[in-house]
Structures are given as structure tokens and as C-alpha cells.
Design an enzyme around this catalytic site. Structure first.
Site, PDB file in Angstrom:
ATOM      1  N   SER A  95       0.812  -1.222   0.000  1.00  0.00           N
ATOM      2  CA  SER A  95       0.000   0.000   0.000  1.00  0.00           C
ATOM      3  C   SER A  95       0.843   1.269   0.000  1.00  0.00           C
ATOM      4  O   SER A  95       0.307   2.365  -0.167  1.00  0.00           O
ATOM      5  CB  SER A  95      -0.995  -0.012   1.160  1.00  0.00           C
ATOM      6  OG  SER A  95      -0.362  -0.329   2.375  1.00  0.00           O
TER       7      SER A  95
HETATM    8  C1  LIG Z   1       4.213   4.897  -4.700  1.00  0.00           C
HETATM    9  S1  LIG Z   1       3.759   5.643  -3.209  1.00  0.00           S
HETATM   10  C2  LIG Z   1       4.442   7.266  -3.407  1.00  0.00           C
HETATM   11  C3  LIG Z   1       5.940   7.356  -3.289  1.00  0.00           C
HETATM   12  C4  LIG Z   1       6.375   8.721  -2.794  1.00  0.00           C
HETATM   13  N1  LIG Z   1       6.162   9.764  -3.746  1.00  0.00           N
HETATM   14  C5  LIG Z   1       7.807   8.701  -2.294  1.00  0.00           C
HETATM   15  O1  LIG Z   1       8.610   9.548  -2.705  1.00  0.00           O
HETATM   16  O2  LIG Z   1       8.096   7.864  -1.439  1.00  0.00           O
HETATM   17  C6  LIG Z   1       2.042   6.036  -3.408  1.00  0.00           C
HETATM   18  C7  LIG Z   1       1.432   6.708  -2.201  1.00  0.00           C
HETATM   19  O3  LIG Z   1       0.166   7.244  -2.576  1.00  0.00           O
HETATM   20  C8  LIG Z   1      -0.665   7.196  -1.431  1.00  0.00           C
HETATM   21  N2  LIG Z   1      -2.062   7.359  -1.873  1.00  0.00           N
HETATM   22  C9  LIG Z   1      -2.901   6.427  -2.400  1.00  0.00           C
HETATM   23  N3  LIG Z   1      -4.103   6.974  -2.657  1.00  0.00           N
HETATM   24  C10 LIG Z   1      -4.016   8.289  -2.315  1.00  0.00           C
HETATM   25  C11 LIG Z   1      -4.923   9.367  -2.347  1.00  0.00           C
HETATM   26  N4  LIG Z   1      -6.167   9.246  -2.790  1.00  0.00           N
HETATM   27  N5  LIG Z   1      -4.487  10.565  -1.915  1.00  0.00           N
HETATM   28  C12 LIG Z   1      -3.219  10.734  -1.441  1.00  0.00           C
HETATM   29  N6  LIG Z   1      -2.324   9.736  -1.375  1.00  0.00           N
HETATM   30  C13 LIG Z   1      -2.713   8.532  -1.811  1.00  0.00           C
HETATM   31  C14 LIG Z   1      -0.340   5.850  -0.826  1.00  0.00           C
HETATM   32  O4  LIG Z   1      -0.733   5.800   0.527  1.00  0.00           O
HETATM   33  C15 LIG Z   1       1.183   5.797  -1.022  1.00  0.00           C
HETATM   34  O5  LIG Z   1       1.855   6.271   0.086  1.00  0.00           O
END
Ligand SMILES: C[S@@+](CC[C@H](N)C(=O)[O-])C[C@H]1O[C@@H](n2cnc3c(N)ncnc32)[C@H](O)[C@@H]1O
Length: 388
Positions: A95
Site C-alpha cells: 500500500s
Molecule cells: C508509490 S507511493 C508514493 C511514493 C512517494 N512519492 C515517495 O517519494 O516515497 C504512493 C502513495 O500514494 C498514497 N495514496 C494512495 N491513494 C491516495 C490518495 N487518494 N491521496 C493521497 N495519497 C494517496 C499511498 O498511501 C502511497 O503512500
């Protein structure tokens, strides 16, 4: 060598690797040099254990492995099951993760944000990407939204410790953007979407960009770059590959059916010459996968090539969870085809894929970047553009 010295070496080697591979341009290279990734990696990360489950790896227990992961050019899993792993401590679904540094660099290059511009990042995760943006743009120009309160707080702490406390970390639903700080020059999503939320377009200045990984149940692996017009619509296309987890509200259907021998006996059998990799392996068949992702909705696909299967057989699954329809193709590496296909249910998923794959071949194999995306208040529209 001390742990700190090892971290410095790991950091230097990662930046060298990104520079040599060509993904880091002159503008972002000093930025990556200035922001050590390990400072944003939590003490507990997750790795694959036996049987496909995810198991925790604690920095305190295995500092060497933790460091290797922190400075590898690979994604690191930083949260499972929305922070609620099973009672035995194992996880099922990723997640949150710190994205693969190569992909981070590619997305930042496509984002092309310049000092002085204002950026909204969706999906703060560890805060590493927000720190890179802050280092290049000025921290006060960076707003980042994370839906998970615990992750948001951990990222806030890491950003503050690294000197980027002027970054605004919002706990909330990034699908709605962040109106109090709009308009932005860039909205950069680090979560994939199936439908681009119009709020992102609405909160971007005309001429600004919305950059987001994009995908569907069939294939999730494109990077979409959209330009916002004076009329506040957004137009653009897929410019690269990028495989990300999706926004929580737009999660993909997880293929999963329990079938018996009887189900197989009642399925329709046919044969095909289409090799599964030609329609399922995004590395070698990206353009076909994108066309099928666009033209065959609500069809989850999974493909395990022969080398992953104990019986040495490759298996392609197609599943529509809503109608319970499924199709399965088996192939053995020693046989060139035809391959046997079983399909069952109200949707003939294999027939749909077969028809649309042939449509794609007959259309001259249009590349992924020929699909034109338009985002308006009414929704997302995708159309094949003219040949170039
Ligand atoms: C691939 S990770 C991002 C990596 C991050 N940019 C980094 O530098 O570590 C995706 C993130 O998006 C978040 N996420 C998922 N749905 C979201 C939403 N509707 N609004 C904000 N964040 C969300 C997840 O909880 C997760 O932490």
C-alpha cells in the site's frame, strides 16, 4: 567501514548509476546528490517472503540488508495492507513504497518543473520525491498530499529532519487536489489512475502540466503527461512506461477465482497462435498492452511466464470479476503454438482480446503515444490520434 561511511558510498553509487544510465540530466543530478534516499526510508520495510507473502525487515535486525535496499535502484515496500498487516505479521497487498529511483528521475524529467514554480505532489509516501522537488524548486513551493495519516506524519518528520520543513504535507485525499494552495504549475501524481481526476486539471494553471502514471485492470504501466488549456481542459498522451500502485479509490480489480476441474470441463476450448507475451508483457509489447488496456475494459490480466511456474508452463489469465467470466491460456516454452485457450462466462474475454489485438495489428500497430487523452469536467476521453 562505519555504517555512515557505507551509506555515503551507497548514495554516491546510486547517483553515479542514475547519471551513467542517462536518466539524470544536468538539472536534476545535483538535486539527487543533495538528497540521500536512506534518510526517507523507514526503519521497517517489507520484502517478499515464502509463498508470496510480504514480511517485515527491520533495520535494527539487519542493517546491512536495509542499507542495500535503501540504495538499490529498486522500489522499496514501506507499507502493506494500508498499515494493517495480518495477525501473524505478514502482508498481502503493497500500500506504499519508495519508488524505483530510475522511475523517480524519469518522472521528474517529464515534470520539467523549474525553480520558482509551484508543484502539487499526490502520494507523499516516504517524502523522498517531495524532498527532491523541494531541493530544486524551493521547499515553500511544494505541497504534497498523503491519504494515510501515519505515512504523512512520518514523511513530515523526515522532511523536517532533512531541512525541508517548508514543504506543506497535507493528510487527505489527493484525488481532490488541494484547492487552498492552487493554482499549481505542475500536478505530479506518484500513484496511478484509471481516470484522471478533473480537480487536478482545474487546479493547474493554463500551460501547466498534469503528470500521472495511468493504467487499467488489463495493464497498468503508462506515464501520462497532459497540458492544461486556457479552457481548463487537459490534453496529452502517454510518454513513457511507469508502473505504480493506484489511488486508493481507483484500485485495480485483483484477479482471483477459485476454479474446479468441473469449471474447466464446462469451459469453451479453442486454440490460438497469439503468444501470450505479445499481449501481456509490457516490457516487450508495451504498445499492444496499452491498446488492449484502452479497448478492453474491466478485464484483469495476469501472466506468469514459464520460468516462474514450477511445471515450466506459462499461464495467462483474463478475469472480469463483475460477471465472473474468465479465460486461461497455457503455453509451454518448447511448443511454438497453437496454444490452448479455455474461456467461460457471459463475456468471452479471450475473443475480446483476440479481436482487439487483431484490430491493433491491422491498424499498423499504433504506438502508445498515439492515444490522445482529453480530460474535461465531464470525464476522460481517449481516442486514437492521426499517424505522425
Ligand atoms: C508509490 S507511493 C508514493 C511514493 C512517494 N512519492 C515517495 O517519494 O516515497 C504512493 C502513495 O500514494 C498514497 N495514496 C494512495 N491513494 C491516495 C490518495 N487518494 N491521496 C493521497 N495519497 C494517496 C499511498 O498511501 C502511497 O503512500
Amino acid at each position: 567501514m562505519t555504517a555512515a561511511a557505507e551509506e555515503q558510498v551507497g548514495h554516491r553509487q546510486l547517483v553515479e548509476h542514475l547519471t551513467e544510465s542517462g536518466v539524470l540530466g544536468a538539472d536534476w543530478q545535483p538535486v539527487f546528490e543533495a538528497v540521500p534516499r536512506a534518510e526517507f526510508i523507514p526503519e521497517t520495510v517489507w520484502v517478499e517472503g515464502d509463498g508470496g507473502v510480504l514480511v517485515p525487515l527491520y533495520r535494527t535486525q539487519d542493517p546491512q540488508r536495509w542499507r542495500e535496499l535503501a540504495y538499490a535502484d529498486d522500489a522499496i515496500i514501506t507499507q502493506v495492507d494500508d498499515g494493517h498487516p495480518a495477525l501473524d505479521g505478514t502482508g498481502r497487498r503493497i500500500s506504499s513504497s519508495a519508488s524505483m529511483p530510475t522511475v523517480v528521475a524519469q518522472m521528474l524529467a517529464h515534470c520539467a518543473a523549474q525553480p520558482g514554480q509551484r508543484v502539487l505532489e499526490i502520494g507523499t509516501g516516504t517524502g523522498y520525491n517531495a524532498a527532491l522537488l523541494a531541493q530544486r524548486l524551493d521547499a515553500g513551493n511544494v505541497v504534497t498530499i498523503e491519504i494515510d495519516p501515519e505515512l504523512a506524519q512520518t514523511a513530515r518528520n523526515a522532511l523536517t529532519a532533512a531541512g525541508y520543513d517548508a514543504v506543506t504535507v497535507v493528510t487527505g485525499d489527493g484525488a481532490q487536489g488541494y484547492p487552498p494552495a492552487a493554482p499549481f504549475d505542475r500536478v505530479l501524481s506518484t500513484t496511478a489512475v484509471q481516470q484522471v481526476p478533473y480537480d487536478w486539471v482545474d487546479q493547474t494553471r493554463p500551460g501547466g502540466l498534469v503528470i500521472t502514471p495511468w493504467g487499467t485492470d488489463y495493464y497498468n504501466g503508462g506515464l501520462l503527461v497532459l497540458t492544461v488549456t486556457e479552457e481548463h481542459t487537459a490534453l496529452g498522451c502517454l510518454v513513457d512506461k511507469a508502473s505504480f500502485m493506484t489511488l486508493r479509490q481507483q484500485r485495480l480489480t485483483r484477479p482471483g477465482l477459485t476454479l474446479t476441474a468441473e469449471d474447466d470441463a464446462h469451459a469453451t476450448c479453442s486454440y490460438t497462435d497469439i503468444h501470450p507475451a505479445d499481449i501481456a508483457n509490457g516490457h516487450v509489447a508495451f504498445d499492444a498492452c496499452i491498446a488492449l488496456a484502452i479497448r478492453v475494459p474491466h478485464c484483469a490480466m495476469s501472466y506468469a511466464p514459464p520460468e516462474l511456474d514450477t511445471d515450466g508452463e506459462g499461464i495467462l489469465w483474463l478475469i472480469d470479476a463483475h460477471s465472473g467470466s474468465w479465460a486461461r491460456l497455457h503455453h509451454h516454452p518448447d511448443h511454438d503454438g497453437p496454444y490452448r485457450v479455455l474461456q467461460s462466462g457471459s463475456r468471452h474475454l479471450w475473443d475480446e482480446i483476440h479481436t482487439n489485438y487483431h484490430w491493433w495489428l491491422n491498424a499498423g500497430r499504433p504506438p502508445a503515444d498515439r492515444w490522445r487523452f482529453t480530460i474535461t469536467p465531464e470525464g476522460q476521453h481517449i481516442q486514437l490520434g492521426p499517424r505522425r
